[in-house]
Scaffold this motif. Structure first.
Motif, PDB file in Angstrom:
ATOM      1  N   ARG A  11       3.163  -9.185   1.791  1.00  0.00           N
ATOM      2  CA  ARG A  11       2.325  -8.104   2.312  1.00  0.00           C
ATOM      3  C   ARG A  11       2.700  -6.757   1.701  1.00  0.00           C
ATOM      4  O   ARG A  11       1.841  -5.954   1.350  1.00  0.00           O
ATOM      5  CB  ARG A  11       2.479  -8.044   3.835  1.00  0.00           C
ATOM      6  N   ARG A  12       4.002  -6.492   1.552  1.00  0.00           N
ATOM      7  CA  ARG A  12       4.446  -5.181   1.071  1.00  0.00           C
ATOM      8  C   ARG A  12       4.442  -5.054  -0.443  1.00  0.00           C
ATOM      9  O   ARG A  12       4.241  -3.956  -0.971  1.00  0.00           O
ATOM     10  CB  ARG A  12       5.863  -4.897   1.592  1.00  0.00           C
ATOM     11  N   HIS A  89      -5.638  -6.970   5.613  1.00  0.00           N
ATOM     12  CA  HIS A  89      -4.975  -5.860   4.924  1.00  0.00           C
ATOM     13  C   HIS A  89      -5.086  -4.570   5.721  1.00  0.00           C
ATOM     14  O   HIS A  89      -4.556  -3.543   5.312  1.00  0.00           O
ATOM     15  CB  HIS A  89      -5.596  -5.641   3.541  1.00  0.00           C
ATOM     16  N   GLY A  90      -5.825  -4.618   6.836  1.00  0.00           N
ATOM     17  CA  GLY A  90      -6.044  -3.414   7.620  1.00  0.00           C
ATOM     18  C   GLY A  90      -7.183  -2.553   7.106  1.00  0.00           C
ATOM     19  O   GLY A  90      -7.359  -1.422   7.566  1.00  0.00           O
ATOM     20  N   LEU A 187       1.944   4.107  14.281  1.00  0.00           N
ATOM     21  CA  LEU A 187       1.934   2.903  13.455  1.00  0.00           C
ATOM     22  C   LEU A 187       0.831   2.980  12.413  1.00  0.00           C
ATOM     23  O   LEU A 187       1.024   2.608  11.245  1.00  0.00           O
ATOM     24  CB  LEU A 187       1.742   1.678  14.350  1.00  0.00           C
ATOM     25  N   GLU A 191       1.430   2.910   8.325  1.00  0.00           N
ATOM     26  CA  GLU A 191       0.888   1.835   7.495  1.00  0.00           C
ATOM     27  C   GLU A 191      -0.182   2.313   6.517  1.00  0.00           C
ATOM     28  O   GLU A 191      -0.237   1.868   5.370  1.00  0.00           O
ATOM     29  CB  GLU A 191       0.283   0.742   8.390  1.00  0.00           C
ATOM     30  N   PHE A 192      -1.050   3.227   6.992  1.00  0.00           N
ATOM     31  CA  PHE A 192      -2.246   3.541   6.208  1.00  0.00           C
ATOM     32  C   PHE A 192      -2.471   5.034   5.952  1.00  0.00           C
ATOM     33  O   PHE A 192      -3.388   5.388   5.228  1.00  0.00           O
ATOM     34  CB  PHE A 192      -3.495   3.008   6.938  1.00  0.00           C
ATOM     35  N   ALA A 196       2.273   6.335   4.447  1.00  0.00           N
ATOM     36  CA  ALA A 196       2.096   5.129   3.634  1.00  0.00           C
ATOM     37  C   ALA A 196       2.561   5.313   2.192  1.00  0.00           C
ATOM     38  O   ALA A 196       3.025   4.366   1.565  1.00  0.00           O
ATOM     39  CB  ALA A 196       0.627   4.702   3.654  1.00  0.00           C
ATOM     40  N   GLY A 220      11.255   1.646  10.462  1.00  0.00           N
ATOM     41  CA  GLY A 220       9.987   0.967  10.252  1.00  0.00           C
ATOM     42  C   GLY A 220       9.409   0.322  11.490  1.00  0.00           C
ATOM     43  O   GLY A 220       8.360  -0.315  11.420  1.00  0.00           O
ATOM     44  N   GLY A 364      -3.953   1.651  14.075  1.00  0.00           N
ATOM     45  CA  GLY A 364      -2.631   1.215  14.502  1.00  0.00           C
ATOM     46  C   GLY A 364      -2.699   0.034  15.442  1.00  0.00           C
ATOM     47  O   GLY A 364      -1.850  -0.869  15.403  1.00  0.00           O
ATOM     48  N   SER A 367      -3.235  -2.896  13.308  1.00  0.00           N
ATOM     49  CA  SER A 367      -1.992  -3.196  12.602  1.00  0.00           C
ATOM     50  C   SER A 367      -0.991  -3.903  13.503  1.00  0.00           C
ATOM     51  O   SER A 367      -0.238  -4.772  13.043  1.00  0.00           O
ATOM     52  CB  SER A 367      -1.374  -1.903  12.058  1.00  0.00           C
ATOM     53  N   ARG A 371       0.788  -7.306  12.401  1.00  0.00           N
ATOM     54  CA  ARG A 371       2.254  -7.443  12.390  1.00  0.00           C
ATOM     55  C   ARG A 371       2.710  -8.613  13.268  1.00  0.00           C
ATOM     56  O   ARG A 371       3.606  -9.382  12.884  1.00  0.00           O
ATOM     57  CB  ARG A 371       2.897  -6.153  12.901  1.00  0.00           C
TER      58      ARG A 371
END
Length: 394
Positions: A11-12, A89-90, A187, A191-192, A196, A220, A364, A367, A371
């Motif tokens: 994912r990262r 992927h959000g 969050l 993430e976004f 990010a 994190g 969030g 996400s 997660r």
């Protein structure tokens, strides 16, 4: 546990090869290949093409399967509801705002039924994917226990003691995450949004709208405190014997630095459309409006300085409604920090404004479900083995 570790890396760091996964985890290539095949069979990972060779055969690259399923994120705002549908992927596939029914806005039981009906309707309208709707994340503007998701108190309605999470999960047959709005917006920004692109693992998100709340990211992960009720910074005292607050205290921070405080200062109704009206006044150069925002920015800076002392994060992100006034707030905010906390420059803390705007909480919330799905195998594995640790060979 190993599958969850691989999912997190994919994912990262996607696109990434099986060989690189083996190097990063110190698992054998055979173990990585077997687990990747399981993840592909679970519709969570896909092969995306051939990468560059480092001397041998060109590797097949992997990434998260964005179209493996869908997630719904909700922001239960005081005046209306914001809904987003995202891929894994959000990325937002649908965004919609819905007004609450008149009866639902007065009765928590009817409110829950209205939310449930909307979610069922949205699920039926989703495009087909292998996993379908994998879960629903919901942001509540109030006090929410963690991990139970039990809603303790919703200030703008006065509702208390609500077991919405259990009822929604039972009715939908899906995973449901309920959390405080500021936590989820933090969050989302991590993430976004503002965090990010900054390799940020320690971030304080300040939700400054009708009130002030905070979401704290440490290493994190969200820090929620005992019972999940951390972050109610708006009710920290900033003025001894100051303005009375609805919480019963006097001189609370949000009585001086929130959007509701701006409305009161300007003698304007705090109702839908207030932000647009205030922005228009600021852009027109209205002196009274600019002075009110300047004062609010100074108070924001003072409170942020206090939190810098307490948490020493890498970054502070100002979000929610007050982020819209960044062009007018930023100067007095930074002046307050410079004049009162001149030595804070040595902490190298960055102050940014939300990049997600009003979408932060809903993203969030989505996400949080993604997660949770990425960690499902880790939970099952650690439960079976009696604890998690370093990657294990299978």
């Amino acid at each position: 546990m190993n599958k969850s570790t691989l999912l997190g890396l994919i994912r990262r760091q996607a696109p990434i090869s099986r060989a690189d996964l083996a190097k990063a985890t110190r698992l054998t290539r055979a173990t990585v290949s077997a687990l990747v095949e399981e993840l592909i069979g679970d519709h969570l990972v896909i092969e995306t093409g051939i990468g560059e060779s480092s001397g041998g055969r060109k590797p097949m690259m992997l990434e998260l399967n964005r179209n493996g399923g869908r997630v719904i994120g909700l922001d239960l705002r005081p005046t209306d509801l914001l809904l987003v549908v995202t891929d894994l992927h959000g990325q937002i596939r649908k965004r919609a705002e819905y007004a609450y029914g008149e009866e639902a806005s007065k009765d928590p039981r009817r409110f829950l039924q209205e939310i449930l009906s909307l979610l069922e309707k949205e699920r039926e309208a989703l495009e087909p994917t292998p996993l379908g709707l994998i879960g629903v994340g919901i942001g509540v503007h109030g006090f929410v226990e963690y991990p139970s998701g039990h809603v303790v108190f919703v200030p703008h309605t006065g509702w208390k003691d609500l077991s919405w999470k259990k009822e929604l999960e039972a009715s939908l047959g899906l995973a449901v995450v309920l959390d405080n709005e500021a936590n989820l917006a933090a969050l989302g920004e991590l993430e976004f949004g503002a965090g990010a692109d900054a390799d940020c693992s320690d971030m304080l998100y300040l939700s400054a709208g009708g009130g002030i709340g905070a979401g704290l990211i440490l290493g994190g992960e969200l820090f929620r405190g005992t019972g999940g009720l951390a972050g109610e910074v708006g009710h920290s005292t900033i003025q001894m014997d100051g303005l009375p607050c609805s919480c019963g205290n006097r001189g609370c921070w949000e009585r001086y630095a929130s959007e509701r405080a701006l409305a009161e200062k300007l003698g304007m109704d705090y109702a839908p459309g207030f932000s647009e009206r205030l922005l228009a006044l600021l852009e027109q150069g209205d002196g009274q409006a600019r002075e009110a925002v300047r004062q609010a920015g100074s108070y924001l800076g003072i409170g942020i300085g206090n939190m810098m002392h307490t948490f020493n994060p890498q970054m502070i992100v100002v979000g929610n409604a007050m982020s819209q006034y960044g062009a007018w707030v930023n100067g007095p905010l930074l002046d307050a920090l410079a004049s009162r906390y001149s030595y804070l420059a040595s902490f190298r803390i960055t102050v940014r404004y939300s990049q997600l705007g009003e979408d932060g909480c809903a993203l969030g919330a989505a996400s949080s479900i993604i997660r949770a799905r990425m960690r499902l195998q880790e939970y099952e594995a650690s439960s079976a083995r009696g604890g998690a640790g370093e990657p294990n060979e299978t």
